[in-house]
Design a protein around this motif. Structure first.
Motif, PDB file in Angstrom:
ATOM      1  N   GLU A 105     -59.475  61.113-114.023  1.00 33.99           N
ATOM      2  CA  GLU A 105     -59.397  62.435-113.397  1.00 33.99           C
ATOM      3  C   GLU A 105     -58.370  63.311-114.110  1.00 33.99           C
ATOM      4  OE1 GLU A 105     -58.541  61.618-109.342  1.00 33.99           O
ATOM      5  OE2 GLU A 105     -60.654  61.379-108.774  1.00 33.99           O
ATOM      6  N   GLN A 108     -59.904  64.436-117.293  1.00 31.96           N
ATOM      7  CA  GLN A 108     -60.923  65.456-117.028  1.00 31.96           C
ATOM      8  C   GLN A 108     -60.284  66.808-116.726  1.00 31.96           C
ATOM      9  OE1 GLN A 108     -63.100  64.978-113.368  1.00 31.96           O
ATOM     10  NE2 GLN A 108     -64.946  65.865-114.242  1.00 31.96           N
ATOM     11  N   THR A 109     -59.226  66.766-115.913  1.00 30.44           N
ATOM     12  CA  THR A 109     -58.525  68.020-115.590  1.00 30.44           C
ATOM     13  C   THR A 109     -57.941  68.661-116.833  1.00 30.44           C
ATOM     14  OG1 THR A 109     -57.997  67.178-113.384  1.00 30.44           O
ATOM     15  CG2 THR A 109     -56.677  69.015-114.203  1.00 30.44           C
ATOM     16  N   THR A 113     -59.127  72.371-118.119  1.00 30.27           N
ATOM     17  CA  THR A 113     -58.187  73.464-117.830  1.00 30.27           C
ATOM     18  C   THR A 113     -58.468  74.735-118.631  1.00 30.27           C
ATOM     19  OG1 THR A 113     -56.463  71.909-117.165  1.00 30.27           O
ATOM     20  CG2 THR A 113     -55.750  74.110-117.842  1.00 30.27           C
ATOM     21  N   ALA A 140     -67.742  68.909-115.218  1.00 30.83           N
ATOM     22  CA  ALA A 140     -67.638  69.324-113.815  1.00 30.83           C
ATOM     23  C   ALA A 140     -68.850  70.162-113.449  1.00 30.83           C
ATOM     24  CB  ALA A 140     -66.351  70.099-113.575  1.00 30.83           C
TER      25      ALA A 140
END
Length: 207
Positions: A105, A108-109, A113, A140
């Motif tokens: 996670e 992925q963030t 971003t 996402a």
């Protein structure tokens, strides 16, 4: 005279003589056979032997019960140890999975971003591709499918059109419908648009 005891003694003496027993040896054989005892002593000996046999049987039963209890305790202990080991294994696997999920996670963030749409253009700020860009769609899909605020507002108005609701927009942005007691107006307290309902007293209630 007890003929039975005499005949028994004669048989014991005869058998002892065949083995060339001495007088003392013959006496010992008779004693072992209980033939030199009085009837009372012989009966007491028999009672003692019965008590001995009963004690042995009771002792063997206790030993057997103890062995079964020990086996049950051993099986119970093994089952408890196995359950504890399985619980620890599950806890380790759970913690490892949680750590891996948190790691993915975070990655992925970090990757998503910079991939956001411009506020004034339906393009990605990171690569200039039309929004949603390939990166946002791949990493996402839910977030990428969200329309920009203007598109969402248009979708809301079109939902009223699709429902055959006749409405008009007032100069202050108030959206009212002449054939409905529901309308949308600005709520000064929450500083948000709110769906309101006209009550029978002429006021409005925010939903």
């Amino acid at each position: 005279m007890n003929t039975r005891r005499v005949n028994t003694a004669a048989g014991v003496i005869n058998a002892a003589q065949k083995t060339r027993q001495t007088a003392a040896g013959i006496a010992m054989v008779l004693e072992s056979a209980g033939l030199l005892q009085s009837p009372e002593s012989a009966a007491e000996l028999v009672a003692l032997q019965q008590d001995r046999d009963g004690f042995r049987e009771q002792r063997n039963t206790v030993f057997k019960t103890n062995e079964e209890l020990l086996k049950r305790v051993e099986r119970s202990g093994l089952a408890r140890l196995q359950a504890e080991n399985e619980a620890r294994t599950v806890a380790r696997e759970r913690d490892a999975l949680r750590a891996r999920v948190a790691e993915l996670e975070a990655a992925q963030t970090a990757a998503l971003t910079p991939h956001v749409p411009y506020t004034d253009s339906p393009h990605c700020q990171a690569d200039g591709d039309p929004w949603p860009c390939p990166t946002a769609t791949a990493l996402a899909p839910t977030a990428a499918s969200v329309e920009n605020p203007w598109e969402r507002a248009v979708a809301g108005l079109n939902a009223l059109v699709d429902a055959d609701v006749i409405f008009h927009v007032e100069p202050d942005g108030h959206i009212s419908a002449p054939f409905s007691d529901e309308h949308i107006e600005w709520d000064l307290q929450t500083r948000r648009w709110a769906l309101t309902h006209d009550d029978h007293d002429g006021g409005t209630d925010a939903r």
